[in-house]
Design a protein around this motif. Structure first.
Motif, PDB file in Angstrom:
ATOM      1  N   HIS A  66     -35.580 -57.925 -39.435  1.00  0.00           N
ATOM      2  CA  HIS A  66     -34.773 -56.700 -39.432  1.00  0.00           C
ATOM      3  C   HIS A  66     -34.054 -56.525 -40.763  1.00  0.00           C
ATOM      4  CE1 HIS A  66     -32.275 -53.428 -38.013  1.00  0.00           C
ATOM      5  NE2 HIS A  66     -31.192 -54.100 -38.378  1.00  0.00           N
ATOM      6  N   LEU A  67     -33.469 -57.610 -41.269  1.00  0.00           N
ATOM      7  CA  LEU A  67     -32.758 -57.526 -42.543  1.00  0.00           C
ATOM      8  C   LEU A  67     -33.714 -57.164 -43.671  1.00  0.00           C
ATOM      9  CD1 LEU A  67     -30.144 -57.906 -44.127  1.00  0.00           C
ATOM     10  CD2 LEU A  67     -30.675 -60.349 -44.305  1.00  0.00           C
ATOM     11  N   LEU A  68     -34.927 -57.717 -43.627  1.00  0.00           N
ATOM     12  CA  LEU A  68     -35.904 -57.402 -44.661  1.00  0.00           C
ATOM     13  C   LEU A  68     -36.306 -55.932 -44.605  1.00  0.00           C
ATOM     14  CD1 LEU A  68     -38.224 -60.547 -44.350  1.00  0.00           C
ATOM     15  CD2 LEU A  68     -36.552 -60.088 -46.142  1.00  0.00           C
ATOM     16  N   GLU A  69     -36.517 -55.418 -43.387  1.00  0.00           N
ATOM     17  CA  GLU A  69     -36.976 -54.034 -43.236  1.00  0.00           C
ATOM     18  C   GLU A  69     -35.957 -53.032 -43.763  1.00  0.00           C
ATOM     19  OE1 GLU A  69     -37.873 -53.937 -39.099  1.00  0.00           O
ATOM     20  OE2 GLU A  69     -39.984 -54.468 -39.388  1.00  0.00           O
ATOM     21  N   VAL A  70     -34.656 -53.332 -43.580  1.00  0.00           N
ATOM     22  CA  VAL A  70     -33.632 -52.403 -44.070  1.00  0.00           C
ATOM     23  C   VAL A  70     -33.360 -52.606 -45.549  1.00  0.00           C
ATOM     24  CG1 VAL A  70     -32.568 -52.255 -41.799  1.00  0.00           C
ATOM     25  CG2 VAL A  70     -31.725 -53.946 -43.431  1.00  0.00           C
ATOM     26  N   SER A  71     -33.884 -53.716 -46.141  1.00  0.00           N
ATOM     27  CA  SER A  71     -33.630 -54.008 -47.552  1.00  0.00           C
ATOM     28  C   SER A  71     -34.705 -53.439 -48.457  1.00  0.00           C
ATOM     29  CB  SER A  71     -33.546 -55.527 -47.768  1.00  0.00           C
ATOM     30  OG  SER A  71     -32.518 -56.076 -46.984  1.00  0.00           O
ATOM     31  N   ILE A  72     -35.810 -52.965 -47.884  1.00  0.00           N
ATOM     32  CA  ILE A  72     -36.904 -52.471 -48.708  1.00  0.00           C
ATOM     33  C   ILE A  72     -37.096 -50.974 -48.464  1.00  0.00           C
ATOM     34  CG2 ILE A  72     -38.047 -54.718 -48.728  1.00  0.00           C
ATOM     35  CD1 ILE A  72     -39.936 -53.734 -46.602  1.00  0.00           C
ATOM     36  N   SER A  73     -37.910 -50.363 -49.299  1.00  0.00           N
ATOM     37  CA  SER A  73     -38.154 -48.923 -49.206  1.00  0.00           C
ATOM     38  C   SER A  73     -38.830 -48.565 -47.883  1.00  0.00           C
ATOM     39  CB  SER A  73     -39.045 -48.484 -50.378  1.00  0.00           C
ATOM     40  OG  SER A  73     -39.495 -47.166 -50.185  1.00  0.00           O
ATOM     41  N   LYS A  74     -38.517 -47.361 -47.378  1.00  0.00           N
ATOM     42  CA  LYS A  74     -39.130 -46.885 -46.143  1.00  0.00           C
ATOM     43  C   LYS A  74     -40.633 -46.665 -46.303  1.00  0.00           C
ATOM     44  CE  LYS A  74     -35.213 -46.620 -43.873  1.00  0.00           C
ATOM     45  NZ  LYS A  74     -34.937 -47.505 -42.737  1.00  0.00           N
ATOM     46  N   LYS A  75     -41.097 -46.524 -47.553  1.00  0.00           N
ATOM     47  CA  LYS A  75     -42.516 -46.293 -47.800  1.00  0.00           C
ATOM     48  C   LYS A  75     -43.332 -47.586 -47.761  1.00  0.00           C
ATOM     49  CE  LYS A  75     -41.719 -42.276 -50.796  1.00  0.00           C
ATOM     50  NZ  LYS A  75     -41.979 -41.707 -52.151  1.00  0.00           N
ATOM     51  N   ILE A  76     -42.640 -48.709 -47.680  1.00  0.00           N
ATOM     52  CA  ILE A  76     -43.327 -50.014 -47.725  1.00  0.00           C
ATOM     53  C   ILE A  76     -43.471 -50.551 -46.314  1.00  0.00           C
ATOM     54  CG2 ILE A  76     -43.220 -52.380 -48.571  1.00  0.00           C
ATOM     55  CD1 ILE A  76     -41.634 -51.338 -50.966  1.00  0.00           C
ATOM     56  N   SER A 100     -40.742 -55.703 -53.203  1.00  0.00           N
ATOM     57  CA  SER A 100     -40.386 -54.296 -52.995  1.00  0.00           C
ATOM     58  C   SER A 100     -40.144 -53.604 -54.331  1.00  0.00           C
ATOM     59  CB  SER A 100     -39.151 -54.206 -52.107  1.00  0.00           C
ATOM     60  OG  SER A 100     -38.706 -52.873 -51.986  1.00  0.00           O
ATOM     61  N   ASP A 101     -39.439 -54.278 -55.250  1.00  0.00           N
ATOM     62  CA  ASP A 101     -39.190 -53.705 -56.569  1.00  0.00           C
ATOM     63  C   ASP A 101     -40.494 -53.501 -57.327  1.00  0.00           C
ATOM     64  OD1 ASP A 101     -36.487 -53.678 -56.076  1.00  0.00           O
ATOM     65  OD2 ASP A 101     -36.111 -55.601 -57.069  1.00  0.00           O
ATOM     66  N   ALA A 102     -41.457 -54.413 -57.136  1.00  0.00           N
ATOM     67  CA  ALA A 102     -42.737 -54.292 -57.830  1.00  0.00           C
ATOM     68  C   ALA A 102     -43.523 -53.079 -57.336  1.00  0.00           C
ATOM     69  CB  ALA A 102     -43.559 -55.561 -57.639  1.00  0.00           C
ATOM     70  N   THR A 136     -48.629 -55.272 -52.928  1.00  0.00           N
ATOM     71  CA  THR A 136     -49.575 -54.379 -53.595  1.00  0.00           C
ATOM     72  C   THR A 136     -48.889 -53.659 -54.749  1.00  0.00           C
ATOM     73  OG1 THR A 136     -49.036 -52.625 -52.011  1.00  0.00           O
ATOM     74  CG2 THR A 136     -50.905 -54.043 -51.485  1.00  0.00           C
ATOM     75  N   GLY A 137     -47.982 -54.361 -55.408  1.00  0.00           N
ATOM     76  CA  GLY A 137     -47.192 -53.751 -56.469  1.00  0.00           C
ATOM     77  C   GLY A 137     -47.907 -53.700 -57.795  1.00  0.00           C
ATOM     78  N   CYS A 138     -47.122 -53.657 -58.873  1.00  0.00           N
ATOM     79  CA  CYS A 138     -47.659 -53.432 -60.213  1.00  0.00           C
ATOM     80  C   CYS A 138     -48.241 -54.686 -60.850  1.00  0.00           C
ATOM     81  CB  CYS A 138     -46.562 -52.868 -61.125  1.00  0.00           C
ATOM     82  SG  CYS A 138     -45.125 -53.957 -61.273  1.00  0.00           S
TER      83      CYS A 138
END
Length: 916
Positions: free
Chosen positions: A627-637, A669-671, A715-717
């Motif tokens: 849950h903490l991870l899901e709210v810490s990353i973008s909704k598109k991920i 998430s940042d990537a 699947t980032g940069c």
């Protein structure tokens, strides 16, 4: 041989103590003798001199039945009783005795017969005999002497057991025990110590007759050699009314001194309170114990000067012996490994561990093994106890390094151009550098048959990396222009599998004559693994040096924060609740506490973070964070979990491990950024060997076996090679707003857990982080409650405060004063010891820093414990408790304070120390 004698003595004494009757004693003695020599056929014969009969209370024989009691005849048994000497008989000696009439045939014909008299206080009273009927084995004079020794011990045991049985069955038990016991028994009045009665054992022990002793006290007779022993006995009687096992020295009537083991009890006799005491003469036992210690010392001396390594392991694999000069060749001292387990990570060759396991299962083995760059011929054999179970294993490891090196060098010379690592290639000085010769090992190294290059089907130029073809030819031309005939280069060659590998090329140029253009002879060595190892070492050294720097800065910074936080808390403590300055101090406190978080990150990076390690289910930790991870990353991920069920537990600090997972997921998430993407978390279990752990996961001290794998893939940069090279540098970031230690702190956490990390990344396609944790054999445990009842221990008394920082002394001293303590200060360990001795009677507690000049906190702590083991000592350091106290033995300090700490932390630590 001495050890066999001592061992037999000990076992017979133990058998005498444990046997419930003589029959059991005979059986136990039979087992002991059978362990010392062939003794399947054994009997005891007892001679009753008064009736002239010989009886056989214990008779075990393959051919003859147990004979009934008989009148004294002329058998072999009676011969030993008559001569009172041991005898070793074979067929020839037996026939001679029969011919002379000394003995007459009784029972089956014996092949070898060995008998020894049982000699008691009043002379020979029996015979211990063993015999063989077949086989090629014969008894030896040494076995005869050993049987004589054993018979003496057995005789004493039989006499003692017979005496005890008789006493136990007697109706006048107390009287007979009193007067027949070999121990000194006396009854004395408690009020004045006057003897009322003494036993014959007392007379034998002291030399004073019954008539001389009764009516007089031990002080009058001068029996106590050391008056302090009498004081101890009196104190024990006063405190407990009885005592046992008191060792004391006594003086006989003739002035000689003996050692006795004394027990005493208060009892009523004729209406008066009396002391009944029993004293056993243990002088001979103490002498024997000293002799045994001397014998063991001699044996250890022999072991210590052996060129081999001689070691012994108990049933759990712990060293109980490690001796021999060979230990110095592997950097160990004699006895250094005692108490440590062979199964711990010490770099043992798996062959040795396999031998140990075989030995513990009862199988001997011999292997050639490696340890610390040395080669050993390791012979290991099990040692069995009386029941046939493995008691321990003994190993002898002989260093054969030099011998093997000589053999290997000889083999290397023979196989240099066949299976060695150096390829030899001869090129003609012509266009395209055609190959005239290539050594056969090219097929092993590059994967090409030699004929492919010699025939020209594959040109040497085509194997060179395209980026380096022109450079190596240009360099060769420059060397030739300079007149050099020898030159060195490094470049890459393509293997048959398509991989490019680095090679070191040492070439010699030979000029041609006439139409011969000459040739080059090159010696090529594969450098790929070495270059990788050097790069890994460079990275490791860089991280290690930065870790040392970070740990040192964190330690010093924690000292400064301790001063700031201490003065801040004092100001808060003295301000009224409604003071307008209080909110500002609260803000300052929050800022200082945030600074402590930074120092914790620095300690984590240095590998000296605080870990509360316990078994954890990796899947459960990841699920709890979902849950903490899901709210810490973008909704598109999309966060995708693929968790393998029934994973073994891992030993980890849950909070630190959660930080690792959070760092990896937020970086992923940042990537990905504002694009749609996937972060995939996968868990699994794999068996990893040491080379994989070392080369792929960067584990410094790999332990092969099952490992739990956590994989975070995005699947980032992706990352470039330059970014990958700097990813773990402190404060390095590719983010515009990045700060903190980030992945460098994560790497410190992984090192602290013995975990490994493998990273793969491709620009434009994403990155994958694979973490491996050693699987634990322990099951996961439920979280234990941490709430504690508030302490009611009053805070008062004198505290010795020790720290080399003047400001810490001032701030903490004021804090202690505000808590109700008196304070004495010292600036280093030596000064602390002076203050400790000066105020020893008044001190209730010591608060001491670990890192100080002249004498540090560890030395001072041990010295204080030597002076007063009961004094509570609370230690403090800028490093963590786990890192600071790892060298302390059992019974360490009463508490620990990690700097910086607040007054409330100080108060809690002191209360716990005083309560403990």
């Amino acid at each position: 041989m001495v050890r066999r004698y001592l061992g037999a003595t000990y076992r017979i004494a133990e058998a005498a103590l444990r046997a419930i009757d003589l029959q059991e004693l005979y059986g136990r003695v039979h087992t002991i003798i059978r362990d010392l020599m062939p003794a399947e056929n054994l009997y005891f014969a007892l001679w009753d001199r008064a009736s002239g009969t010989v009886s056989f209370p214990y008779f075990v024989d393959a051919l003859d039945p147990a004979p009934p009691p008989r009148i004294f005849r002329r058998g072999l048994t009676e011969y030993v009783l008559r001569t009172e000497r041991p005898i070793l008989l074979d067929q020839e000696i037996l026939q001679g005795l029969e011919a002379s009439g000394e003995v007459e045939p009784l029972g089956a014909n014996t092949l070898d017969w060995l008998g020894a008299p049982l000699v008691g206080v009043e002379g020979v009273f029996g015979v211990l005999a063993i015999q063989m009927y077949d086989g090629v084995r014969r008894y030896t004079p040494e076995e005869r002497d050993l049987l004589v020794f054993v018979s003496g011990q057995v005789a004493m045991a039989i006499e003692r057991r017979t005496s005890e049985d008789a006493l136990r069955l007697s109706e006048e038990k107390f009287s007979k025990v009193f007067h027949a016991s070999p121990d000194a028994i006396n009854l004395s009045r408690l009020e004045d110590g006057v003897y009322l009665d003494v036993s014959e054992g007392f007379t034998r022990l002291t030399g004073w007759t019954r008539e001389e002793s009764i009516g007089r006290s031990s002080l009058e007779l001068g029996i106590w050699a050391n008056p302090e022993d009498r004081s101890r006995a009196v104190q024990l009687i006063q405190d407990h009314g009885e005592f046992t096992g008191l060792e004391a020295t006594f003086r006989r009537k003739d002035g000689t001194v003996l050692t006795g083991l004394m027990s005493g009890k208060i009892m009523e006799a004729d209406g008066a309170r009396c002391l009944l005491s029993i004293t056993r003469d243990i002088t001979d036992r103490k002498t024997a114990e000293q002799a045994l210690r001397n014998a063991e010392r001699r044996i250890r001396t022999v072991l210590a000067y052996s060129q081999a390594i001689i070691y012994q392991l108990d049933q759990e694999g712990h060293f109980i012996l490690s001796e021999g000069l060979g230990l110095t060749k592997i950097g160990l001292r004699p006895g250094e490994m005692v108490g440590r387990s062979v199964f711990e990570s010490h770099g043992w060759d798996p062959l040795v561990l396999g031998q140990v396991r075989q030995g513990l299962h009862g199988r001997a083995s011999r292997e050639t093994a490696r340890f610390r760059e040395r080669t050993f011929d390791n012979l290991l054999t099990p040692v069995f106890d009386d029941h046939g179970d493995v008691d321990s294993v003994i190993g002898i490891a002989t260093d054969i390094t030099e011998r093997q090196q000589a053999e290997e060098e000889l083999l290397a010379e023979r196989g240099l151009f066949v299976g060695g690592p150096v390829m030899v290639i001869k090129w003609r000085v012509e266009e395209g550098w055609p190959v005239d010769y290539v050594s056969p090992n090219i097929q092993t190294i590059l994967g090409y048959p030699p004929d492919d290059l010699v025939s020209g089907r594959i040109s040497y130029n085509s194997l060179v990396h395209p980026d380096e073809v022109e450079a190596i030819h240009q360099a060769a031309a420059e060397f030739k222009a300079q007149g050099l005939t020898h030159y060195e280069q490094q470049y890459r060659l393509r293997t048959a599998s398509g991989e490019y590998r680095w090679f070191y090329d040492f070439s010699t140029s030979v000029a041609g004559q006439g139409s011969d253009p000459g040739y080059h002879l090159g010696y090529l060595l594969d450098l790929t693994d070495r270059r990788r190892a050097e790069e890994a070492l460079r990275q490791s050294q860089k991280l290690e040096s930065l870790g040392v720097l970070a740990g040192g800065i964190a330690h010093d910074f924690n000292n400064l924060l301790t001063v700031i936080l201490g003065n801040l808390n004092l100001a808060q403590f003295r301000l009224p609740d409604d003071s307008s300055a209080r909110p500002y101090l609260t803000n300052m406190e929050a800022a200082v506490l945030r600074a402590t978080e930074l120092t914790k990150q620095m300690l984590a990076y240095s590998g000296r973070g605080h870990f509360q390690v316990r078994p954890h289910d990796l899947n459960a930790v990841v699920r709890d964070l979902t849950h903490l991870l899901e709210v810490s990353i973008s909704k598109k991920i999309h966060l995708q979990l693929d968790l393998e069920p029934d994973l073994p537990a891992i030993q980890a600090d849950a909070a630190q491990f959660q930080q690792v997972v959070m760092n990896l997921v937020t970086n992923a998430s940042d990537a990905i950024g504002d694009r749609e993407g996937v972060i995939h978390l996968t868990t699994s279990v794999q068996h990893l060997e040491a080379p994989v752990l070392r080369d792929e996961y960067r584990v410094d001290a790999p332990t092969p076996g099952r490992h739990v794998i956590l994989e975070v893939e995005d699947t980032g940069c992706g990352m470039t090679a330059d970014v990958l090279e700097r990813i773990f540098d402190p404060f390095f970031t590719t983010k515009a707003t990045g700060r903190g230690l980030g992945l460098s702190a994560m790497l410190g956490i992984l090192r602290g857990h013995g975990a490994g990390l493998n990273i793969s990344s491709e620009v434009g396609r994403g990155s994958r982080f694979r973490l491996c944790f050693p699987a634990s054999t322990q099951a996961t445990l439920p979280e234990s409650p941490t709430d504690q009842a508030p302490s009611t221990t009053p805070l008062r008394g004198l505290v010795l405060l020790v720290d080399d920082e003047e400001q810490i002394l001032d701030a903490t001293g004021l804090a202690l004063d505000s808590l109700g303590f008196g304070v004495v200060t010292a600036r280093d360990g030596l000064e602390a010891l002076d203050r400790f001795q000066e105020h020893r009677k008044d001190l209730c507690l010591v608060v001491m820093d670990l890192t100080m000049p002249r004498m540090d906190g560890r030395e001072a702590f041990r010295a204080m414990r030597g002076l007063d083991p009961a004094i509570p000592v609370v230690l403090s350091s800028g490093f963590t408790e786990q890192d600071s106290l790892q060298t302390f033995p059992d019974g360490g300090p009463a508490g620990f304070l990690q700097k910086p700490y607040q007054i409330k932390d100080l108060k809690t630590a002191l209360q716990r120390a005083l309560e403990g």
